[in-house]
Design a protein around this motif. Sequence first.
Motif, PDB file in Angstrom:
ATOM      1  N   ALA A   1      30.079 -25.731   8.805  1.00 19.43           N
ATOM      2  CA  ALA A   1      31.512 -25.785   8.611  1.00 19.43           C
ATOM      3  C   ALA A   1      31.909 -25.465   7.411  1.00 19.43           C
ATOM      4  N   VAL A   2      30.855 -26.111   6.304  1.00 22.13           N
ATOM      5  CA  VAL A   2      31.238 -25.856   5.159  1.00 22.13           C
ATOM      6  C   VAL A   2      30.777 -24.399   4.490  1.00 22.13           C
ATOM      7  N   ALA A   3      29.993 -23.856   5.205  1.00 26.82           N
ATOM      8  CA  ALA A   3      29.483 -22.350   4.924  1.00 26.82           C
ATOM      9  C   ALA A   3      30.271 -21.435   5.672  1.00 26.82           C
ATOM     10  N   GLY A   4      31.471 -21.621   6.350  1.00 30.92           N
ATOM     11  CA  GLY A   4      32.330 -20.579   6.665  1.00 30.92           C
ATOM     12  C   GLY A   4      32.697 -20.613   8.274  1.00 30.92           C
ATOM     13  N   MET A   5      32.176 -21.748   8.855  1.00 30.66           N
ATOM     14  CA  MET A   5      32.492 -21.820  10.478  1.00 30.66           C
ATOM     15  C   MET A   5      33.762 -22.049  10.875  1.00 30.66           C
ATOM     16  N   THR A   6      34.198 -22.952   9.782  1.00 32.79           N
ATOM     17  CA  THR A   6      35.720 -23.480  10.067  1.00 32.79           C
ATOM     18  C   THR A   6      36.577 -22.363  10.380  1.00 32.79           C
TER      19      THR A   6
ATOM     20  N   LYS B   1      33.822 -17.504  19.896  1.00 33.81           N
ATOM     21  CA  LYS B   1      35.022 -18.352  20.067  1.00 33.81           C
ATOM     22  C   LYS B   1      34.494 -19.470  19.820  1.00 33.81           C
ATOM     23  N   TRP B   2      35.341 -20.650  19.309  1.00 28.87           N
ATOM     24  CA  TRP B   2      35.025 -21.699  19.069  1.00 28.87           C
ATOM     25  C   TRP B   2      34.709 -22.722  20.650  1.00 28.87           C
ATOM     26  N   GLU B   3      35.396 -22.181  21.832  1.00 25.91           N
ATOM     27  CA  GLU B   3      35.169 -22.723  23.011  1.00 25.91           C
ATOM     28  C   GLU B   3      33.302 -22.572  23.331  1.00 25.91           C
ATOM     29  N   GLN B   4      33.084 -21.468  23.184  1.00 29.55           N
ATOM     30  CA  GLN B   4      31.613 -21.090  23.157  1.00 29.55           C
ATOM     31  C   GLN B   4      30.539 -22.007  22.541  1.00 29.55           C
ATOM     32  N   MET B   5      31.003 -22.554  21.268  1.00 24.77           N
ATOM     33  CA  MET B   5      30.405 -23.507  20.622  1.00 24.77           C
ATOM     34  C   MET B   5      30.229 -24.905  21.279  1.00 24.77           C
TER      35      MET B   5
ATOM     36  N   ALA C   1      26.768 -16.233   6.685  1.00 24.85           N
ATOM     37  CA  ALA C   1      25.807 -17.419   6.524  1.00 24.85           C
ATOM     38  C   ALA C   1      25.731 -18.582   7.521  1.00 24.85           C
ATOM     39  N   TRP C   2      26.951 -19.023   7.870  1.00 17.61           N
ATOM     40  CA  TRP C   2      26.819 -19.923   8.896  1.00 17.61           C
ATOM     41  C   TRP C   2      26.299 -19.775  10.109  1.00 17.61           C
ATOM     42  N   ARG C   3      26.246 -18.405  10.518  1.00 17.69           N
ATOM     43  CA  ARG C   3      25.335 -18.138  11.893  1.00 17.69           C
ATOM     44  C   ARG C   3      23.939 -18.062  11.600  1.00 17.69           C
ATOM     45  N   TRP C   4      23.748 -17.479  10.415  1.00 25.14           N
ATOM     46  CA  TRP C   4      22.387 -17.735   9.983  1.00 25.14           C
ATOM     47  C   TRP C   4      21.666 -19.092   9.936  1.00 25.14           C
ATOM     48  N   ILE C   5      22.511 -19.978   9.710  1.00 24.78           N
ATOM     49  CA  ILE C   5      22.043 -21.562  10.001  1.00 24.78           C
ATOM     50  C   ILE C   5      21.426 -21.788  11.293  1.00 24.78           C
ATOM     51  N   PHE C   6      22.297 -21.399  12.465  1.00 25.67           N
ATOM     52  CA  PHE C   6      21.807 -21.675  13.675  1.00 25.67           C
ATOM     53  C   PHE C   6      20.757 -20.808  13.890  1.00 25.67           C
ATOM     54  N   VAL C   7      20.634 -19.844  13.370  1.00 24.53           N
ATOM     55  CA  VAL C   7      19.628 -18.823  14.069  1.00 24.53           C
ATOM     56  C   VAL C   7      18.190 -19.307  13.465  1.00 24.53           C
ATOM     57  N   ILE C   8      18.323 -19.638  11.999  1.00 27.15           N
ATOM     58  CA  ILE C   8      17.047 -19.883  11.490  1.00 27.15           C
ATOM     59  C   ILE C   8      16.451 -21.484  11.836  1.00 27.15           C
TER      60      ILE C   8
END
Length: 485
Positions: A72-77, A137-141, A208-215
């Motif tokens: 969230a802090v890294a841009g997901m919001t 989309k946020w619903e997918q999350m 950046a926030w997407r890489w958090i989940f991938v890594i």
Amino acid sequence: MTRTENEKVNSNALVEAVETQKPTSQNIDDDPVYSYKEQRKIIRRVDLRLILMLGFLHCVCLIDRGNLGGAAVAGMTKELNLVGNRYNEIAVSFFPPYICLQIFGPILVRKIGPINYLSGVCFIWGAVMLSAGFVKKWEQMVGIRIIIGGLEAGFFPASVYLISTWYTRYDIQQRYAIFYLLGCVAAAFTGILSYGITFMNGLGGLTAWRWIFVIQGLLTSIIAAISWFVLIDFPDRMKTSKRNFLSDSEYEFIMRRIEMDRADVTLEPFNLKKYLGAGLDINIWAFGFIYFSSTTTAYAISYFLPTLYEGMGFSQGASLCLYAPPYAAAGILMVVTSRIGDQYHIRGPILIFNALVTITGLPLLGFTKGTAPRMVGAFLTTMGCNANIPASMAYQANNIRGQWKRAFASAVFVGLGASGGMTGSLVFRSQDAPNYHPGILTSLGLSVLIIVLVLLLSLRFYILNTRVARGELVIGNLPGFKYTY
């Protein structure tokens, strides 16, 4: 008498103890085959295979569960347009399947086996976590969080149950502390890891926030694959297991210790009515609500600490990096109090002390203005609520007898703990930022509830133990068994 002759004698004594369901009066550490030093070496070998591996799995479990704050802090919001309560909805969506499926964890780990079950579900949820880096989309999350909640549901109760079958009652809090500590402290560095990952922003077309989940999803799957080669089975099945890392003599030593402590090493046949009937034990629910009260605050801090730091005026990078120090301090308190609890055979006073630390920290975090007192409050709150998690796990494990009752208690216990996670993600609402007073007050009230429940249980246990001493009562069908308080 030679060691071989001693082993035969003690093997016969073990069979007799199982058949009569009576513990011996011998001191657990006074083993006729192994010296105290040799005993510790055997137990350390179990620790290395079981506690460390489960601790690393718990680590990636908490990372995957708590990386929303960093993302969230890294841009997901902004990228997923998480306006209003959308972030809270994503956070809370994890818990309904997690809570509903808890009860199956101890059953599945017995039926499938801890090696296949625990490593398998961890590998799958790592793959699902990795896919969260590609949502549009946020619903997918929300959907991904629901799937991860269902997969993770059985891990914690199965792990708590598995650990409880290998150790005696006064060896167990330190093991629970190490198990939780490895997850808690290592997951605390999620913030630093997330901050490092933010420098990958734009790499491969991913933010950046997407890489958090991938890594972090990839890391989970790798650890899960390693665990398949390291984890061990239940003690009553290890002797016939192809992965038995103990000799027959060492295996029988482990079995002797458990029989002398609580005489429930042998698994009774599964009976659904009897399994669910354990829910009539009021103690199980009291233990569960103590755990619920601890996890509500612990989850809330895990989810919202970076946001709280931003409210204090810290930058994005500082907010992510400052996530770790309070958890390091919590680890120290956890180990110290657990060691005291095991050494002096106490549980309730440890829970009360940690609750008082939390009660001291919450007002500083929520109702003071300066950065320094709020930081002190963040440290004390994180320390107290997290140190109480292994303490409450040991409190429950010490006072339950019987394999399937222990399994049911683990499921209820962790299920209520997950309910605390759901509560923690809801009471800290975005509209209450930056002080989150409703969440602070809720956590404060629940910390007081821990003290009240421990005092009531201690009084109940004292009365029942007195009746056992007078020969008027038998607890758990085991003559001489007494509650720990």
